[in-house]
Scaffold this active site. Structure first.
Site, PDB file in Angstrom:
ATOM      1  N   ALA A 232      60.024  55.542  72.238  1.00 57.12           N
ATOM      2  CA  ALA A 232      60.688  56.671  71.589  1.00 57.12           C
ATOM      3  C   ALA A 232      59.813  57.924  71.586  1.00 57.12           C
ATOM      4  O   ALA A 232      58.657  57.908  72.022  1.00 57.12           O
ATOM      5  CB  ALA A 232      61.077  56.284  70.169  1.00 57.12           C
ATOM      6  N   HIS A 233      60.381  59.002  71.059  1.00 50.51           N
ATOM      7  CA  HIS A 233      59.704  60.299  71.075  1.00 50.51           C
ATOM      8  C   HIS A 233      58.383  60.274  70.302  1.00 50.51           C
ATOM      9  O   HIS A 233      58.236  59.585  69.316  1.00 50.51           O
ATOM     10  CB  HIS A 233      60.622  61.405  70.543  1.00 50.51           C
ATOM     11  CG  HIS A 233      61.116  61.198  69.140  1.00 50.51           C
ATOM     12  ND1 HIS A 233      61.985  62.061  68.528  1.00 50.51           N
ATOM     13  CD2 HIS A 233      60.874  60.237  68.219  1.00 50.51           C
ATOM     14  CE1 HIS A 233      62.241  61.652  67.307  1.00 50.51           C
ATOM     15  NE2 HIS A 233      61.574  60.541  67.100  1.00 50.51           N
ATOM     16  N   ASN A 234      57.431  61.028  70.826  1.00 52.99           N
ATOM     17  CA  ASN A 234      56.115  61.259  70.206  1.00 52.99           C
ATOM     18  C   ASN A 234      55.178  60.058  70.243  1.00 52.99           C
ATOM     19  O   ASN A 234      54.097  60.107  69.657  1.00 52.99           O
ATOM     20  CB  ASN A 234      56.254  61.711  68.736  1.00 52.99           C
ATOM     21  CG  ASN A 234      57.175  62.885  68.569  1.00 52.99           C
ATOM     22  OD1 ASN A 234      57.146  63.819  69.370  1.00 52.99           O
ATOM     23  ND2 ASN A 234      58.019  62.861  67.548  1.00 52.99           N
TER      24      ASN A 234
END
Length: 326
Positions: A232-234
């Site tokens: 997922a993001h980050n």
């Protein structure tokens, strides 16, 4: 972008405390504040970090002796800021320009297959192989000796290192799953970051790696990712990691070096996993894991009739415990 703090306050409908004319040239994060930027902070701890370099903050709190914009809802303000200053751009009309006719930087010995679509400002190193029906978005960099198999989708602002292998169906750089619930409904938070894949990484078929909100999702060098993995993001995946099929990393997970996550391991958001950790199959990771240990919590299959009897006893455990202790 370049604007003023006063203009930002107007756009996000916040209360400005400080000089309206402070120049703002971008946005940064509390973890990595930068000069001439604004940082959106969820709490005073993040405010203190941001004050080290940033020019201003957006927060729900009152901040003494530092330029800030006070808002009721930081996430909503962030979404409105990104929508205004970083609007999503889409082409129009019919584009039929083949990759071979575009202004590209392509190194010696590289191959681009049939029906490959390549965006603007793409740099491709030496001896790169891009197989048919692959999409490479704007501002992407692909390092030497990398192989990208058929049907891979690489969104804009992706950096891929040397000697990387990406298998069919992988999607690199799609929007992170970022939304905010408001009284008007579910508000999408635009993602303006990118993805960095370091040298000697292998990414399996149908794996997805989402772009970061502001900075970059990172896959460390020499890491090997199986088919059907979700990052997922980050997230920051460390060097020499092994992520086995159906592993799922929630947003902002950080893993150290030499981490092994076995099949179907799920990791909650913002969890940090230390160096040399092994997590056994089907385990759920809800808290930070200290380095140099093996962790696991799963329930192997047993005979169904036996499990049903055990389940009845499990439901009675609070009652039995109460009897024992009284």
């Amino acid at each position: 972008m370049e604007t003023t703090l006063g203009e930002i306050a107007r756009i996000i409908k916040g209360e400005l405390k400080g000089n309206h004319n402070i120049k703002i040239k971008g946005i940064s994060t509390p973890e990595n504040p930068k000069e001439n930027t604004v940082v959106f902070c969820r709490n005073m701890e993040e405010v203190e970090k941001a004050k080290e370099k940033a020019s201003a903050v957006v927060t729900q709190e009152e901040v003494k002796d530092f330029p800030h914009i006070k808002v009721k809802d930081v996430k909503l303000a962030l979404a409105e800021f990104l929508e205004h200053f970083f609007p999503e751009e889409h082409p129009w009309g019919f584009l039929r320009t083949p990759a071979s006719e575009k202004e590209l930087e392509i190194g010696m010995g590289s191959f681009i297959g049939d029906f490959v679509v390549i965006g603007k400002n793409v740099k491709i190193g030496r001896n790169v192989k891009i197989y048919p029906f692959t999409y490479v978005g704007d501002n992407t960099v692909i390092g030497d000796n990398t192989v990208i198999f058929s049907g891979v989708h690489i969104y804009r602002n992706t950096v891929i290192g040397r000697n990387v292998r990406i298998h069919s169906g992988a999607v690199i750089g799609a929007d992170g799953f970022g939304y905010h619930i408001t009284q008007e409904g579910i508000k999408k938070i635009p993602h303006i970051g990118g993805v960095i894949i370091e040298d000697n990484v292998e990414i399996g078929a149908n794996t997805t790696i989402d772009r970061a909100l502001i900075e970059n999702t990172l896959i460390g060098k020499n890491t090997k990712i199986d088919n059907l993995v979700m990052v997922a993001h980050n997230c920051k995946v460390g060097e020499n990691n092994i992520l086995v099929s159906q592993v799922g990393l929630s947003g902002s997970v950080k893993t150290g070096k030499n981490v092994i996550l076995a099949g179907q391991v799920g990791v909650a958001d913002h969890v940090e996993i230390g160096d040399n950790v092994i997590v056994t199959a089907k385990s759920g990771v809800a808290n930070n894991l200290a380095p140099n240990k093996t962790y696991g919590a799963n329930l192997p299959a047993i005979e169904w009739s036996r499990w049903k009897r055990i389940y009845v006893y499990l439901l009675r455990l609070p009652e039995l415990f109460k009897k024992i202790t009284t």
